[in-house]
Design a protein around this motif. Structure first.
Motif, PDB file in Angstrom:
ATOM      1  N   GLU A  31      -2.565   6.545  -7.215  1.00 37.53           N
ATOM      2  CA  GLU A  31      -1.874   5.280  -6.952  1.00 37.53           C
ATOM      3  C   GLU A  31      -2.097   4.899  -5.494  1.00 37.53           C
ATOM      4  O   GLU A  31      -1.749   5.634  -4.586  1.00 37.53           O
ATOM      5  CB  GLU A  31      -0.373   5.403  -7.218  1.00 37.53           C
ATOM      6  N   ARG A  32      -2.660   3.713  -5.289  1.00 30.57           N
ATOM      7  CA  ARG A  32      -2.854   3.238  -3.927  1.00 30.57           C
ATOM      8  C   ARG A  32      -1.932   2.078  -3.596  1.00 30.57           C
ATOM      9  O   ARG A  32      -1.591   1.852  -2.439  1.00 30.57           O
ATOM     10  CB  ARG A  32      -4.300   2.811  -3.684  1.00 30.57           C
ATOM     11  N   GLY A  33      -1.536   1.305  -4.596  1.00 29.71           N
ATOM     12  CA  GLY A  33      -0.729   0.135  -4.293  1.00 29.71           C
ATOM     13  C   GLY A  33       0.145  -0.323  -5.436  1.00 29.71           C
ATOM     14  O   GLY A  33      -0.121  -0.030  -6.609  1.00 29.71           O
ATOM     15  N   LEU A  34       1.221  -1.045  -5.083  1.00 27.24           N
ATOM     16  CA  LEU A  34       2.108  -1.705  -6.038  1.00 27.24           C
ATOM     17  C   LEU A  34       1.956  -3.204  -5.843  1.00 27.24           C
ATOM     18  O   LEU A  34       1.956  -3.687  -4.696  1.00 27.24           O
ATOM     19  CB  LEU A  34       3.557  -1.287  -5.797  1.00 27.24           C
ATOM     20  N   ILE A  35       1.837  -3.945  -6.935  1.00 24.32           N
ATOM     21  CA  ILE A  35       1.497  -5.361  -6.857  1.00 24.32           C
ATOM     22  C   ILE A  35       2.413  -6.192  -7.732  1.00 24.32           C
ATOM     23  O   ILE A  35       2.746  -5.798  -8.856  1.00 24.32           O
ATOM     24  CB  ILE A  35       0.030  -5.599  -7.313  1.00 24.32           C
ATOM     25  N   VAL A  61       0.857  -1.190   0.000  1.00 26.44           N
ATOM     26  CA  VAL A  61       0.000   0.000   0.000  1.00 26.44           C
ATOM     27  C   VAL A  61       0.891   1.238   0.000  1.00 26.44           C
ATOM     28  O   VAL A  61       1.804   1.353   0.822  1.00 26.44           O
ATOM     29  CB  VAL A  61      -0.920   0.015   1.228  1.00 26.44           C
ATOM     30  N   THR A  62       0.644   2.166  -0.931  1.00 25.59           N
ATOM     31  CA  THR A  62       1.449   3.389  -1.021  1.00 25.59           C
ATOM     32  C   THR A  62       0.657   4.635  -0.643  1.00 25.59           C
ATOM     33  O   THR A  62       1.242   5.712  -0.491  1.00 25.59           O
ATOM     34  CB  THR A  62       2.021   3.559  -2.442  1.00 25.59           C
ATOM     35  N   ALA A  63      -0.664   4.517  -0.503  1.00 26.88           N
ATOM     36  CA  ALA A  63      -1.487   5.669  -0.125  1.00 26.88           C
ATOM     37  C   ALA A  63      -2.783   5.175   0.511  1.00 26.88           C
ATOM     38  O   ALA A  63      -3.238   4.065   0.217  1.00 26.88           O
ATOM     39  CB  ALA A  63      -1.794   6.545  -1.340  1.00 26.88           C
ATOM     40  N   THR A  64      -3.356   5.988   1.373  1.00 23.07           N
ATOM     41  CA  THR A  64      -4.623   5.796   2.091  1.00 23.07           C
ATOM     42  C   THR A  64      -4.489   4.853   3.294  1.00 23.07           C
ATOM     43  O   THR A  64      -3.535   4.069   3.383  1.00 23.07           O
ATOM     44  CB  THR A  64      -5.773   5.287   1.192  1.00 23.07           C
ATOM     45  N   GLU A 121       9.371  -1.280   7.920  1.00 26.79           N
ATOM     46  CA  GLU A 121      10.748  -1.279   7.416  1.00 26.79           C
ATOM     47  C   GLU A 121      10.881  -2.187   6.199  1.00 26.79           C
ATOM     48  O   GLU A 121      11.573  -1.855   5.229  1.00 26.79           O
ATOM     49  CB  GLU A 121      11.719  -1.723   8.509  1.00 26.79           C
ATOM     50  N   ASP A 122      10.218  -3.338   6.240  1.00 30.03           N
ATOM     51  CA  ASP A 122      10.228  -4.238   5.085  1.00 30.03           C
ATOM     52  C   ASP A 122       9.534  -3.584   3.895  1.00 30.03           C
ATOM     53  O   ASP A 122       9.982  -3.711   2.753  1.00 30.03           O
ATOM     54  CB  ASP A 122       9.528  -5.554   5.430  1.00 30.03           C
ATOM     55  N   GLY A 123       8.429  -2.874   4.171  1.00 33.84           N
ATOM     56  CA  GLY A 123       7.727  -2.169   3.106  1.00 33.84           C
ATOM     57  C   GLY A 123       8.600  -1.114   2.450  1.00 33.84           C
ATOM     58  O   GLY A 123       8.601  -0.965   1.220  1.00 33.84           O
ATOM     59  N   ALA A 124       9.373  -0.397   3.269  1.00 38.98           N
ATOM     60  CA  ALA A 124      10.270   0.629   2.737  1.00 38.98           C
ATOM     61  C   ALA A 124      11.373   0.011   1.884  1.00 38.98           C
ATOM     62  O   ALA A 124      11.782   0.576   0.861  1.00 38.98           O
ATOM     63  CB  ALA A 124      10.878   1.433   3.888  1.00 38.98           C
ATOM     64  N   GLU A 164       9.705  -1.161  -1.581  1.00 40.41           N
ATOM     65  CA  GLU A 164       9.114  -0.195  -2.515  1.00 40.41           C
ATOM     66  C   GLU A 164       9.996   0.120  -3.724  1.00 40.41           C
ATOM     67  O   GLU A 164       9.499   0.079  -4.870  1.00 40.41           O
ATOM     68  CB  GLU A 164       8.721   1.092  -1.794  1.00 40.41           C
ATOM     69  N   PRO A 165      11.289   0.445  -3.562  1.00 40.26           N
ATOM     70  CA  PRO A 165      12.083   0.751  -4.769  1.00 40.26           C
ATOM     71  C   PRO A 165      12.199  -0.437  -5.726  1.00 40.26           C
ATOM     72  O   PRO A 165      12.273  -0.257  -6.946  1.00 40.26           O
ATOM     73  CB  PRO A 165      13.445   1.165  -4.208  1.00 40.26           C
ATOM     74  N   LEU A 166      12.205  -1.648  -5.183  1.00 36.10           N
ATOM     75  CA  LEU A 166      12.258  -2.830  -6.044  1.00 36.10           C
ATOM     76  C   LEU A 166      10.965  -2.961  -6.842  1.00 36.10           C
ATOM     77  O   LEU A 166      10.983  -3.206  -8.056  1.00 36.10           O
ATOM     78  CB  LEU A 166      12.473  -4.083  -5.187  1.00 36.10           C
TER      79      LEU A 166
END
Length: 317
Positions: free
Chosen positions: A85-89, A41-44, A126-129, A132-134
């Protein structure tokens, strides 16, 4: 309520799908699919539903779900709001995982993680951070670079020391029952035959609905009309082909199920905001830029050079 089937479109030349979506979006509903899914999740903020788990989410929330595990994320936003954008999948199938496990002995270390995915696994912020760039680079990466990013992402999940199981141990998904639902049968048929001349009246007959009832039910189920859904699937396949090689656009048009080039160009512009030729050109530019990037590896992988040895030892088992 039975979950809806989400058809995951995997290109024949790709091992997994990587994409982003906003809110609202057609997949924001109680749904399932046979593929594993890594969802960031990147937003909301809102409520997350995974199997029989009900919890909350916020930006940075990273979850791995296994095959056919129902899930949904519902954002707490004012009615009528739109989030770009709400999420990366990332989604990948069991056959791909099985081939990796059979081919690479190093993959045996993630077998337990994939088993836990059957109940859903949540990771730390921390894992989410770190992920994200990957995930962002995967959206445009190609070839071996794309695979390298995928394995780096799996390494982030495997090495996490702050993960928890979401669904209860007694929860069991039931894909056979889910697929018995009339509209899931239709969605599965469309996925296998989208290149054919699909007619809404024939799909209504397949589902057992009248045409009018089918149109209403399909829009509720998929979030868009029958025609829009089919065209979206065709455009998605066309995008894969435009990215993969230099096949002529006219050939791609007929291969994905459109019966004339003018309609294909018009539908592509409506769905992607640009012509097929421009889409291919922009993707080539993005891919060229991505080739010069480096993979940000998890900090756990880095180990200082040992004094006096002249070597840099790996932190891998």
């Amino acid at each position: 309520m039975q979950p809806d089937l989400e058809v995951v479109s995997l290109h024949t030349d790709a091992s997994f799908a990587a994409w982003a979506h906003g809110y609202p979006y057609r997949t924001v509903r109680w749904h399932f699919h046979p593929e594993y899914e890594i969802h960031l999740v990147t937003a909301t903020h809102g409520r997350a539903f995974v199997g029989d788990h009900v919890g909350t989410f916020e930006p940075g929330n990273l979850i791995l779900t296994g095959p056919n595990l129902p899930h949904n994320w519902i954002s707490d936003v004012p009615p009528g709001s739109s989030i770009p954008e709400r999420g990366l999948i990332v989604q990948f199938g069991e056959p791909f995982v099985r081939r990796c496990l059979d081919t690479f002995p190093e993959m045996s270390y993630v077998a337990d993680l994939l088993k836990d995915a059957e109940m859903g696994v949540e990771f730390s912020a921390e894992d989410g951070a770190a992920a994200e760039p990957l995930l962002r680079e995967m959206l445009t990466a190609q070839g071996v670079r794309r695979l390298a990013l995928f394995f780096a992402l799996i390494d982030v999940l495997h090495r996490s020391t702050s993960k928890r199981i979401l669904s209860s141990r007694v929860y069991r998904s039931d894909p056979a029952t889910y697929m018995a639902q009339p509209l899931n049968i239709v969605l599965d048929y469309i996925a296998s035959n989208f290149r054919s001349d699909l007619r809404e009246a024939e799909m209504a007959e397949l589902s057992g609905y009248t045409l009018a009832a089918f149109s209403r039910a399909f829009r509720r189920h998929a979030g868009v009309s029958f025609v829009h859904y089919v065209n979206s699937m065709r455009i998605k396949r066309a995008c894969d082909m435009l990215i993969a090689d230099e096949t002529r656009i006219a050939e791609i048009c007929f291969h994905v199920g459109f019966n004339n080039l003018s309609n294909f160009n018009r539908q592509f512009l409506a769905h992607k905001g640009m012509a097929p030729r421009d889409f291919r050109r922009h993707h080539r530019v993005n891919a060229t830029l991505a080739e010069t990037a480096t993979i940000p590896m998890p900090s756990a992988v880095r180990e200082p050079r040992r004094r006096g040895t002249g070597e840099n030892r790996s932190a891998y088992p």
